[in-house]
Design an enzyme around this catalytic site. Structure first.
Site, PDB file in Angstrom:
ATOM      1  N   LYS A 215      14.850   3.796 131.783  1.00  0.00           N
ATOM      2  CA  LYS A 215      14.734   4.578 132.900  1.00  0.00           C
ATOM      3  C   LYS A 215      14.683   6.276 131.997  1.00  0.00           C
ATOM      4  CE  LYS A 215      19.176   3.225 134.952  1.00  0.00           C
ATOM      5  NZ  LYS A 215      19.395   2.550 133.788  1.00  0.00           N
TER       6      LYS A 215
ATOM      7  N   ARG B 240      24.153   4.065 141.890  1.00  0.00           N
ATOM      8  CA  ARG B 240      24.524   3.324 140.336  1.00  0.00           C
ATOM      9  C   ARG B 240      25.610   2.044 141.397  1.00  0.00           C
ATOM     10  NH1 ARG B 240      24.437   4.938 135.442  1.00  0.00           N
ATOM     11  NH2 ARG B 240      24.023   3.310 133.981  1.00  0.00           N
TER      12      ARG B 240
ATOM     13  N   ARG C 248      18.946   1.240 119.864  1.00  0.00           N
ATOM     14  CA  ARG C 248      19.326   2.178 120.710  1.00  0.00           C
ATOM     15  C   ARG C 248      20.856   2.748 119.848  1.00  0.00           C
ATOM     16  NH1 ARG C 248      19.398   3.462 126.472  1.00  0.00           N
ATOM     17  NH2 ARG C 248      21.301   3.022 126.726  1.00  0.00           N
TER      18      ARG C 248
ATOM     19  N   ARG D 280      25.772   6.519 120.932  1.00  0.00           N
ATOM     20  CA  ARG D 280      26.581   6.302 121.881  1.00  0.00           C
ATOM     21  C   ARG D 280      27.094   5.319 121.233  1.00  0.00           C
ATOM     22  NH1 ARG D 280      22.925   6.273 127.488  1.00  0.00           N
ATOM     23  NH2 ARG D 280      25.191   5.027 127.686  1.00  0.00           N
TER      24      ARG D 280
ATOM     25  N   ARG E  37      28.433  -3.719 130.583  1.00  0.00           N
ATOM     26  CA  ARG E  37      27.589  -2.325 131.362  1.00  0.00           C
ATOM     27  C   ARG E  37      26.722  -3.584 132.562  1.00  0.00           C
ATOM     28  NH1 ARG E  37      25.572   1.462 126.934  1.00  0.00           N
ATOM     29  NH2 ARG E  37      24.249   2.308 128.059  1.00  0.00           N
TER      30      ARG E  37
HETATM   31  P1  AMP Z   1      23.786   5.870 131.413  1.00  0.00           P
HETATM   32  O1  AMP Z   1      23.437   7.059 130.354  1.00  0.00           O
HETATM   33  O2  AMP Z   1      23.126   6.457 132.966  1.00  0.00           O
HETATM   34  O3  AMP Z   1      23.433   4.771 131.147  1.00  0.00           O
HETATM   35  O4  AMP Z   1      25.074   5.500 132.029  1.00  0.00           O
HETATM   36  C1  AMP Z   1      26.063   5.973 130.922  1.00  0.00           C
HETATM   37  C2  AMP Z   1      28.490   5.522 131.633  1.00  0.00           C
HETATM   38  O5  AMP Z   1      28.000   7.141 132.206  1.00  0.00           O
HETATM   39  C3  AMP Z   1      27.639   4.182 132.215  1.00  0.00           C
HETATM   40  O6  AMP Z   1      28.110   3.618 131.851  1.00  0.00           O
HETATM   41  C4  AMP Z   1      29.029   4.803 133.065  1.00  0.00           C
HETATM   42  O7  AMP Z   1      29.795   4.594 132.913  1.00  0.00           O
HETATM   43  C5  AMP Z   1      28.797   6.442 133.873  1.00  0.00           C
HETATM   44  N1  AMP Z   1      27.738   6.817 134.975  1.00  0.00           N
HETATM   45  C6  AMP Z   1      26.679   7.392 134.690  1.00  0.00           C
HETATM   46  N2  AMP Z   1      26.013   7.633 135.861  1.00  0.00           N
HETATM   47  C7  AMP Z   1      27.066   6.412 136.740  1.00  0.00           C
HETATM   48  C8  AMP Z   1      27.050   6.726 138.316  1.00  0.00           C
HETATM   49  N3  AMP Z   1      25.528   6.745 138.891  1.00  0.00           N
HETATM   50  N4  AMP Z   1      27.703   6.139 138.909  1.00  0.00           N
HETATM   51  C9  AMP Z   1      29.139   5.835 138.151  1.00  0.00           C
HETATM   52  N5  AMP Z   1      29.118   5.557 136.332  1.00  0.00           N
HETATM   53  C10 AMP Z   1      27.812   5.877 136.009  1.00  0.00           C
END
Ligand code: AMP
Length: 191
Positions: free
Chosen positions: A14, A89, A128, A134, A146
């Site tokens: 994404k 989400r 990654r 991360r 996740r």
């Molecule tokens: P991402 O970079 O999108 O993989 O997000 C990393 C982490 O941030 C996720 O595993 C969640 O812990 C948190 N996170 C990101 N976006 C959301 C969301 N829309 N709702 C809840 N937690 C989020």
């Protein structure tokens, strides 16, 4: 004006695709993951509150991310459109997004769902994790959590957007450029 939800499990690509699409279609890219990581890096109260949740691969509470999104939409009244990456989400987040956009005279135009096989997701994320810095990418158990959280709380959004007539499945396997091409083909048919 076009507002897109770029959807998919962790590791679907994404962020990579959103960088390209937001430039090409002049959209404001809003990644809740990036915003939350910035809050953590700056040790803000939000950052301190979400750090452990993100490390474990759980979801941050809906009200926190919805407020972050509201601020970003509010700050960009002249935007040609928004590209939401990693948001919504959960079903309550999707409901909140619909209501928020209405307040700003907008609507979700489409949800583009990147579909990728699970083994490929795990391998992309572990790969990654060697360079992203991360911690949630570096640990296989966190990655699996996740994906589990995605299946339980996020995947129901496919049905949500199907019912709204906004769901578009995109094959997310293969090379980055090929996937971009598929996404752009879909967007070009929408505009
Ligand atoms: P991402 O970079 O999108 O993989 O997000 C990393 C982490 O941030 C996720 O595993 C969640 O812990 C948190 N996170 C990101 N976006 C959301 C969301 N829309 N709702 C809840 N937690 C989020």
């Amino acid at each position: 004006m076009i507002n897109l939800v770029l959807f998919g499990p962790p590791g679907a690509g994404k962020g990579t695709q959103a960088d390209v699409l937001s430039k090409d279609y002049h959209l404001i890219h809003i990644s809740t993951g990036d915003i939350l990581r910035e809050e953590i890096a700056a040790s803000t109260p939000i950052g301190l509150a979400v750090k452990d949740i993100i490390c474990k691969g759980e979801l941050v509470p809906d009200n926190m991310v919805i407020e972050l999104i509201r601020e970003r939409i509010d700050k960009n009244p002249e935007a040609n459109g928004f590209l939401f990456d990693g948001f919504p989400r959960t079903v309550p987040q999707a409901d909140a997004l619909d209501k928020l956009l209405v307040q700003f005279g907008r609507r979700v135009s489409a949800m583009l769902s990147l579909e990728v096989e699970v083994e490929e997701l795990i391998s992309r994320l572990l790969n990654r994790g060697t360079t992203s810095g991360r911690s949630d990418d570096a640990d296989r158990a966190v990655i699996e959590n996740r994906i589990h959280v995605y299946n339980e709380k996020t995947q129901p959004l496919i049905q949500y957007y199907k019912e709204a007539g906004k769901y578009h499945a995109i094959n997310g396997m293969g090379g980055i450029d090929d996937i971009t091409h598929r996404l752009k083909n879909c967007i070009d048919q929408l505009i």
